[in-house]
Design an enzyme around this catalytic site. Sequence first.
Site, PDB file in Angstrom:
ATOM      1  NE  ARG A  34      11.336  19.985  28.445  1.00  0.00           N
ATOM      2  CZ  ARG A  34      11.336  18.722  28.843  1.00  0.00           C
ATOM      3  NH1 ARG A  34      10.561  18.323  29.844  1.00  0.00           N
ATOM      4  NH2 ARG A  34      12.084  17.824  28.219  1.00  0.00           N
ATOM      5  CG  HIS A  57       7.559  16.070  24.238  1.00  0.00           C
ATOM      6  ND1 HIS A  57       7.944  14.775  24.496  1.00  0.00           N
ATOM      7  CD2 HIS A  57       6.608  16.372  25.151  1.00  0.00           C
ATOM      8  CE1 HIS A  57       7.266  14.305  25.521  1.00  0.00           C
ATOM      9  NE2 HIS A  57       6.449  15.257  25.941  1.00  0.00           N
ATOM     10  CB  THR A  76      10.978   8.567  28.641  1.00  0.00           C
ATOM     11  OG1 THR A  76      12.192   9.245  28.352  1.00  0.00           O
ATOM     12  CG2 THR A  76      11.286   7.591  29.772  1.00  0.00           C
ATOM     13  CB  ALA A  78       1.925  12.052  37.802  1.00  0.00           C
ATOM     14  CB  ALA A  79       7.082  11.478  36.013  1.00  0.00           C
ATOM     15  CD  GLN A  80      12.494  13.967  39.618  1.00  0.00           C
ATOM     16  OE1 GLN A  80      12.400  15.016  38.965  1.00  0.00           O
ATOM     17  NE2 GLN A  80      13.489  13.145  39.441  1.00  0.00           N
ATOM     18  CB  THR A 127       0.097  21.179  37.520  1.00  0.00           C
ATOM     19  OG1 THR A 127       0.880  20.085  38.038  1.00  0.00           O
ATOM     20  CG2 THR A 127      -1.164  21.329  38.337  1.00  0.00           C
ATOM     21  N   GLY A 128       1.591  19.903  34.690  1.00  0.00           N
ATOM     22  CA  GLY A 128       2.878  19.922  33.993  1.00  0.00           C
ATOM     23  C   GLY A 128       2.757  20.398  32.552  1.00  0.00           C
ATOM     24  CD  GLN A 129       6.624  20.495  27.677  1.00  0.00           C
ATOM     25  OE1 GLN A 129       7.420  21.376  27.434  1.00  0.00           O
ATOM     26  NE2 GLN A 129       6.856  19.222  27.365  1.00  0.00           N
ATOM     27  CE  LYS A 150       8.793   8.488  33.413  1.00  0.00           C
ATOM     28  NZ  LYS A 150       7.387   8.812  33.112  1.00  0.00           N
ATOM     29  CD  GLU A 157      16.991  10.099  29.434  1.00  0.00           C
ATOM     30  OE1 GLU A 157      17.783   9.692  30.280  1.00  0.00           O
ATOM     31  OE2 GLU A 157      17.348  10.748  28.429  1.00  0.00           O
ATOM     32  CE1 TYR A 193      11.701  10.813  34.193  1.00  0.00           C
ATOM     33  CE2 TYR A 193      12.999   9.990  32.357  1.00  0.00           C
ATOM     34  CZ  TYR A 193      11.839  10.553  32.838  1.00  0.00           C
ATOM     35  OH  TYR A 193      10.814  10.855  31.970  1.00  0.00           O
TER      36      TYR A 193
END
Length: 326
Positions: free
Chosen positions: A183, A178, A124, A80-82, A11-13, A152, A126, A148
């Site tokens: 977004r 991205h 990521t 999937a992620a927060q 369901t995300g970007q 990761k 990050e 986060y």
Amino acid sequence: MTKTAFVTGVTGQDGSYLAELLLKKGYAVYGMIRRLSSPNTRNIAHIMDQIHLIDGDMTDQSSLITALMESKPDEIYNLAAQSFVGTSFRQPVLTADVNGLGVVRLLDAARSTVPDAKVYQASTSELFGKATEIPQSETTPFHPRSPYGVAKVFAYWACVNYRESYGMYVSNGILFNHESPRRGMEFVTRRITNGVARIHHKLAKHITLGNLDAKRDWGYAPEYVDAMWRMMQQKGPGDLVIATGETYSVRDFLRLAFAEVGIEDYEAYVKVDEKLLRPADVHTLCGNPAKAEKSLGWKAKTKVPELVKIMVEADLERVKEERHHR
Ligand code: NAP
Ligand code: F7E
């Protein structure tokens, strides 16, 4: 023969763009969706009748096992992620559970149910955080700067470990930022393009932001899901940086976005709120995508000026529609 893909975070970007891409390539697509009191399927509304939705949650081991047993995928994409760094400071335990332990749950569910399936992990930039070099490549040391990023890093190494321990095909895509019209509204690019659209349509007078000096390597999401798919078509697994190789500041993004609606003195429309500053921030990210360009034949096409245009135009249109339906 039809290939089957299992996508978490559908369901995300990224999940929604990836599902579109896989459908176009003829895959049977299973998307994992978590139960919410108000359904959150806007990004996939146009393809809902073409994908199989399976309920599950990264915090629930049994749901992951059941979902994999039912879908029997050839390829698993864990998106999937927060995913919001800011929230990870306020919800560090949840973030570690979903983004860190959740990946181990999924890897172990795959090992016991579909050990030959290929696994893609949404790693990521990050990971690099307080980066020791510019640009960052696959060999740059990790120094995460948020709960986060820490989660990761754990997930990244869990993937390497399952690959080395059990011979599974597990790849980390180390994707730099991205963006797109899909977004989430809380991310800085979308706060800016939505804010510019609201100011243009006289629904707001200014945009409130945090650290304007941060620099990011921003690319266009539909191109990045293509890189994910290409990583899963390689002979063997591996970890790759996916980026444009160019970096821009939040100020640059603001200037370009306001210029799209003919405003040159953007500073008159921007307020800074200290509450939006993070306890620790990532100052400059700029990726070196040379390895991916060589092994995948992939190169980012859409750079920041065009990305800004795409996002501002989409938000101008959406805000105009919303105004009409008020
Ligand atoms: P996003 O739009 O926030 O989508 C995240 C997805 O994860 C949503 O579908 C969300 O479902 C789902 N999710 C959240 N918690 C879950 C849980 N406990 N169980 C099952 N599903 C859960 O993020 P994105 O931008 O598409 O990013 C996709 C992935 O790439 C994420 O892992 C993110 O950390 C990573 N990543 C993103 C970028 C980027 O710049 N976009 C860069 C590098 C890596 P709901 O819709 O129900 O909330
Ligand atoms: O922040 C600064 C903020 O939240 C970018 C996620 O997809 O990319 C994303 O994480 C920068 C930061 O993205 C505001 O302090 C200023 O320095 O848009 P962002 P992010 O933190 O880079 C990585 C690759 C991921 O993996 C993540 O999942 O912009 N900034 N003012 C602001 N940021 C936000 N959100 N809101 C502001 O008002």
